[in-house]
Design an enzyme around this catalytic site. Structure first.
Site, PDB file in Angstrom:
ATOM      1  N   ASP A 204      29.599   3.308  82.678  1.00 16.58           N
ATOM      2  CA  ASP A 204      30.279   2.340  83.544  1.00 16.58           C
ATOM      3  C   ASP A 204      31.088   1.338  82.725  1.00 16.58           C
ATOM      4  OD1 ASP A 204      28.108   1.098  82.408  1.00 16.58           O
ATOM      5  OD2 ASP A 204      27.652  -0.142  84.165  1.00 16.58           O
TER       6      ASP A 204
ATOM      7  N   ASP B 115      32.366  -3.845  82.780  1.00 20.99           N
ATOM      8  CA  ASP B 115      31.384  -2.843  83.202  1.00 20.99           C
ATOM      9  C   ASP B 115      30.840  -3.219  84.570  1.00 20.99           C
ATOM     10  OD1 ASP B 115      29.314  -4.643  82.814  1.00 20.99           O
ATOM     11  OD2 ASP B 115      28.612  -3.723  80.965  1.00 20.99           O
ATOM     12  N   LEU B 116      30.155  -2.276  85.182  1.00 25.33           N
ATOM     13  CA  LEU B 116      29.702  -2.454  86.560  1.00 25.33           C
ATOM     14  C   LEU B 116      28.289  -3.008  86.611  1.00 25.33           C
ATOM     15  CD1 LEU B 116      31.097   0.842  88.126  1.00 25.33           C
ATOM     16  CD2 LEU B 116      32.017  -1.469  88.350  1.00 25.33           C
TER      17      LEU B 116
END
Length: 297
Positions: free
Chosen positions: A221, A178-179
């Site tokens: 994300d 994930d970001l």
């Protein structure tokens, strides 16, 4: 009295008599067209559809290749070759343009074009159904924003991977990503910029993986990669490659967006939940350890 068979002469649109050979040929064409329609209605797969059609079309003219171009991309018959000239036909159904059918051959005389055009009338409606099926299938399995496979497709692929892994006694890898700092991009710059960050990150993932690996977006994300390899070192190489690309990407760098990664290898007794939970714990550990790193479990 002996039976007498009377042949009724048919005429063309000008009232002239048609030769018996031409009448037979046209009746034979109609018979072949009906048989073709029956065969085409048996599948909704575009490539199979084109293969079935190509057999009948080859009775009219010899061609090296046959392609269909549409918004779904380019579909071609098995063994298609780009040799000779290309002869294109627009295919329409009830006023809707489906795409363009292209034959690759040395010569295509006018009479052959007319015969092919009649054959196309048998193709257009099965083709329209197949295109609709393809689009609906994409909506069900693809993420609308990034074009990556979605969570539903991930669940199906993971199950099949586990089954294959048990049969062949070979592990595979699951990577969750994930970001970092993505929420602040949406909060400070709006969803349009946030969407572009997601699209660019998705492109980075597809550029970094090999042809045997599969990339997914769960939503938000959150992303995943199924890695067709039983070696932890491969996952570290891939993770470092992804991080390097993220660090050098102008938009992501501008907004201080990085990625945290968790990774796990499948085990013999794994079920979908067990391998996913291990990879998720590894991702949580990466987040807890300062982000922008990769952890394995």
């Amino acid at each position: 009295m002996e039976n007498v068979h009377v042949l009724t002469r048919q005429t063309d649109s000008n009232g002239d008599y048609l030769p018996y050979g031409q009448i037979y040929s046209e009746q034979n064409d109609i018979s072949h067209t009906h048989a073709l329609v029956t065969q085409l209605q048996k599948t909704l797969e575009l490539t199979k559809l084109l293969n079935i059609f190509s057999v009948e079309a080859s009775r009219v003219v010899q061609f090296a290749g046959l392609q269909f171009h549409s918004t779904e991309g380019v579909i071609e018959m098995t063994g298609s070759k780009i040799e000779g000239e290309n002869h294109a036909f627009d295919l329409m159904a009830d006023g809707e343009r489906l795409g363009q059918l292209i034959y690759f051959c040395q010569n295509l005389p006018q009479y052959a074009k007319q015969k092919l055009a009649r054959l196309h009338t048998a193709l257009v409606y099965p083709l329209r159904n197949a295109l609709l099926f393809s689009r609906v299938k994409k909506l069900a399995t693809k993420d609308a924003l990034t074009g990556l496979n979605n969570r539903s497709m991930f669940d199906d692929c993971l199950y099949r991977k586990l089954e294959r892994s048990r049969r062949h006694h070979r592990s595979f890898g699951l990577m969750l990503l994930d970001l970092d700092n993505f929420k602040q991009v949406n909060d400070q710059h709006g969803h349009q910029v946030g969407d572009q960050v997601l699209i660019d990150f998705a492109n980075i993932l597809t550029d970094c993986v090999r042809g045997t690996d599969t990339v997914f977006r769960f939503g938000g994300d959150e992303f995943a990669i199924l890695i067709d390899d039983d070696n932890f070192d491969v996952s570290h190489i891939l993770a470092n490659r992804i991080k390097k690309r993220v660090h050098s990407h102008q938009l992501l760098k501008t907004h201080s967006v990085t990625t945290s990664i968790g990774f796990s290898l499948s085990k013999a007794k794994d079920i979908p939940n067990s391998i996913f939970e291990r990879a998720d714990r590894a991702l949580y550990a990466a987040k807890k350890d300062g982000r922008d790193c990769c952890k394995t479990n």
